[in-house]
Design a protein around this motif. Structure first.
Motif, PDB file in Angstrom:
ATOM      1  N   THR A   1       0.822  -1.213   0.000  1.00 15.69           N
ATOM      2  CA  THR A   1       0.000   0.000   0.000  1.00 15.69           C
ATOM      3  C   THR A   1       0.854   1.261   0.000  1.00 15.69           C
ATOM      4  O   THR A   1       1.981   1.273   0.495  1.00 15.69           O
TER       5      THR A   1
ATOM      6  N   ARG B   1     -10.262  10.109   1.771  1.00 21.05           N
ATOM      7  CA  ARG B   1     -10.486   8.714   1.420  1.00 21.05           C
ATOM      8  C   ARG B   1     -10.961   8.597  -0.028  1.00 21.05           C
ATOM      9  O   ARG B   1     -10.506   7.717  -0.782  1.00 21.05           O
TER      10      ARG B   1
ATOM     11  N   SER C   1      -4.136   4.151   0.462  1.00 18.32           N
ATOM     12  CA  SER C   1      -4.971   4.110   1.665  1.00 18.32           C
ATOM     13  C   SER C   1      -4.729   5.365   2.491  1.00 18.32           C
ATOM     14  O   SER C   1      -3.707   6.039   2.341  1.00 18.32           O
TER      15      SER C   1
ATOM     16  N   ARG D   1      -8.320   3.171   6.478  1.00 21.66           N
ATOM     17  CA  ARG D   1      -8.004   1.743   6.305  1.00 21.66           C
ATOM     18  C   ARG D   1      -6.499   1.476   6.309  1.00 21.66           C
ATOM     19  O   ARG D   1      -6.073   0.328   6.380  1.00 21.66           O
TER      20      ARG D   1
END
Length: 735
Positions: free
Chosen positions: A521, A559, A574, A636
């Motif tokens: 990520t 987000r 993320s 997240r």
């Protein structure tokens, strides 16, 4: 003819002969004959005409020296060389001052940027020398102009920038079963597959220690209980075989004996095979306990990163309901409760209990007794923290209670808060994956720049416009770093890219890591939501519903942009609730210098971490949970819920369970509890007094004040930077 000049910082500018004239003139004025404008012009003309179209500053200065040495004024050449040396020294003065502060072991924000690093040691000094001199190189040669400008202006912070040139990744959740089953090669030694619990414990340590030297972030084991459980049974079989040798009896039918729980019990009154079985169980439990003691001890003493820092390690456990898995959990908790050495609280690994209804949380659950033990241990030793597998965003459609490998579908957390689970480009899991890199946005500065707009709606619109622009910059910057990281060869990370990272088993040593790292990520963090809201609407989210709604709108917007970046750039973006340590004060200092002291915003030495309610704000744990909970689903990339409790938590494990209950009720993903814990370094006495100066037992003033800084523990606040010390001073109990 010279037309373009490349400056020392990499910038390209047009050629300006006046700067050369000025430098020669200064050198001439320091000689008896003084300046000679005719000679100056002649030298400048020759250099300008004979030079290449594109030259560096150093190349031009070398030409000046040569021309002066060939002129009648050789004494000027000497003065020019001396002047050039002085200028070079002046440019290096800042670096010199910083080096001297490290050399003299001064306690300041440079040497105390990371409280888990001992920068007073020789290895720590070397790490800090390298770190501080590498960052300018990254700014000058690896960042785009827009990213460099955003950093210099205080809009963004690129985490672990000193590791940028190494192409290393941030963190990984170790698939320890691969290591234990197949072994691995690291350096000049080779680790064979494990056969007994003691070996498995050691290999778990070595795996994390080795990978720590290949990465710039933390190391975690996502299913510690599941991975080590098979070695409880193999060790039990060894104990039965030993009894066979001693007794001369055939006991092989006991190898696979059904054992409800591995619990030590007295042998008194037991006869025959029942006695043999219990004896083997008792010996196995003793070995498991010692193996867990060794694991904890090693994780607090094995150093990595040049020998100055213990491994930033985390382990997740709690959902293995087998007798063997429960034995691992129980003895790990017992060892943690007892402490290391002569009873000190272990700083690492950060332990994380997996809370799961039907498994490890409710009174009828198989592992409920171990959950109660976990709360008791956390009340004394801070760990374990608790991850909520029941949170809606932590659930997995493939998870089944009867699946022996269900841990693959359980979210696992890095102790500081980093979370990796969802995956657009592979299987949804935490195992074998991690964060690649992350960058934090200073949303406070963006809000301050809008404060002069009188109309509230216009002010908020202007803020979102600025935020949108900065997020675009961050998205491109993270992609640029990814493009740099992906060019690394697998052999540069011999363990990570052979046994740990998902898909790495398909790479040859000379292959680039590009085919596999997209499983990781790219994190976009933020800091100071509370101060940002005060700047925009006058109050923070803990004290105003209007502010709370705006806070949720801000993080929801981030987000949404991260989701857009995932589609646009084909990566896993993320949003991360940044665990700021050194950063907590860096932005504040810069913003205070630009805007002055603003009440509730820049009037403290720190900005509030991510979306937390400010540490100084008095409220109940329930109110804090209600406010912070909605942000967990949005972040997240990682999040955490903290509660400060007072008194001696050792006698109040129910307080820990109550906080976990809040996490369950409000759909939060991860939580931990802070409380006071003092320990006398002389005699080992412990208590929870808020301001203990001397030991009431032996009188020693060598008091170890254990505190949690950003998710991990630090045994002494002497290594904390000034911003985090100020935050610690402001923390209030939630009650």
């Amino acid at each position: 003819m010279i037309q373009i000049v490349v400056k020392r910082d990499g910038r390209v500018v047009g050629y300006n002969e006046e700067k050369i004239k000025a430098a020669i003139r200064k050198a001439m004025l320091q000689t008896e004959l003084g300046e000679d404008e005719g000679l100056i012009q002649k030298i400048v003309d020759r250099i300008g005409i004979s030079g290449n179209e594109r030259m560096t500053v150093e190349e031009i200065q070398d030409r000046v020296e040569l021309e002066l040495m060939n002129s009648p004024r050789k004494e000027v050449a000497k003065r020019y060389i001396a002047y050039r040396d002085q200028r070079n020294i002046a440019r290096r003065a800042k670096t010199r001052d910083m080096f001297l502060e490290i050399i003299e072991a001064k306690n300041n924000d440079i040497t105390r940027e990371n409280a888990n690093m001992n920068t007073d040691s020789p290895a720590g000094m070397m790490m800090k020398f390298a770190s501080e001199t590498t960052k300018p190189f990254v700014d000058d040669y690896l960042l785009s102009p827009e990213a460099r400008e955003a950093v210099n202006a205080g809009y963004i912070h690129i985490h672990d920038k000193d590791y940028y040139p190494t192409k290393s990744l941030t963190c990984v959740q170790h698939p320890l079963d691969k290591i234990l089953k197949y072994g691995f090669t690291a350096g000049h030694g080779e680790s064979r597959p494990a056969k007994r619990i003691e070996t498995a414990s050691i290999i778990g340590c070595i795996s994390m220690e080795t990978a720590q030297n290949e990465m710039h972030g933390g190391q975690a084991i996502p299913a510690f209980d599941f991975y080590l459980a098979p070695f409880v049974r193999s060790s039990f079989i060894e104990e039965v075989k030993t009894l066979e040798e001693l007794s001369g009896q055939d006991l092989h039918h006991l190898y696979d004996a059904e054992i409800a729980d591995f619990l030590s019990k007295p042998l008194f009154g037991l006869e025959g095979e029942e006695r043999y079985l219990q004896h083997a169980v008792n010996s196995t439990v003793s070995r498991v306990h010692q193996a867990m003691e060794a694991f904890i001890h090693n994780m607090n003493t094995i150093h990595s990163r040049g020998g100055n820092q213990v491994v930033f390690s985390s382990i997740n456990y709690g959902t293995d309901t087998s007798a063997e898995g429960r034995c691992i959990i129980r003895e790990l908790l017992h060892s943690t409760y007892e402490g290391v050495g002569n009873g000190a609280t272990a700083i690492f690994p950060i332990q994380i209990w997996k809370k799961k209804r039907g498994v490890s949380y409710l009174p009828d659950d198989r592992n409920y007794d171990l959950y109660q033990l976990a709360c008791k241990v956390a009340a004394r030793r801070f760990f374990p923290n608790f991850v909520n597998l029941d949170a809606t965003f932590n659930q997995h459609e493939k998870w089944k209670a009867d699946d022996s490998e269900r841990y693959k579908y359980e979210v696992a957390t890095m102790g500081c808060r980093t979370r990796v689970f969802e995956n657009r480009y592979g299987e949804k899991t935490s195992v074998g994956r991690g964060n690649l890199s992350f960058t934090t946005v200073n949303i406070v500065r963006l809000a301050i720049e809008c404060m002069n707009i009188q109309d509230k709606e216009e002010r908020i619109v202007a803020f979102f416009k600025k935020l949108d622009h900065v997020l675009d910059v961050v998205g491109r910057q993270l992609c640029d770093r990814f493009d740099f990281q992906k060019t690394a060869l697998a052999k540069q990370f011999p363990l990570l890219m052979s046994r740990l990272w998902v898909g790495s088993e398909n790479l040859k040593p000379t292959d680039c890591i590009e085919p596999v790292i997209n499983q990781g990520t790219l994190g976009i963090g933020f800091i100071g939501l509370a101060e940002c809201l005060i700047a925009l609407v006058g109050k923070h989210h803990g004290e105003s519903d209007e502010a709370q709604q705006l806070g949720l709108k801000i993080v929801s917007f981030m987000r949404s942009r991260a989701n857009e970046f995932s589609e646009k750039y084909d990566h896993n973006f993320s949003i991360l609730a940044t665990p700021a340590e050194g950063l907590s004060g860096k932005f504040t200092v810069k913003d205070r210098k630009s805007f002055g002291i603003l009440s509730g915003i820049t009037d403290k030495a720190y900005y509030t971490n991510s979306n937390h309610v400010p540490v100084y704000y008095h409220c109940s744990p329930r109110h804090k949970a209600k406010i912070e909970a909605p942000y967990h689903e949005l972040t997240r990339g990682g999040h955490i819920f903290y509660v400060e409790i007072d008194g001696d938590a050792t006698h109040n494990p129910e307080a820990i369970a109550n906080i976990v209950d809040l996490m369950d009720q409000y759909n939060m993903g991860y939580c931990s509890v802070n409380h006071n814990r003092n320990r006398c370094m002389t005699c080992g006495y412990e208590d929870a007094a808020a301001d203990l100066e001397s030991c009431p037992k032996c009188g020693s003033r060598a008091i170890d004040r254990l505190q949690r800084i950003t998710g991990y523990l630090v045994g002494t606040t002497d290594r904390w930077n000034s911003a985090k010390l100020a935050e610690l001073h402001d923390r209030v109990v939630h009650k």
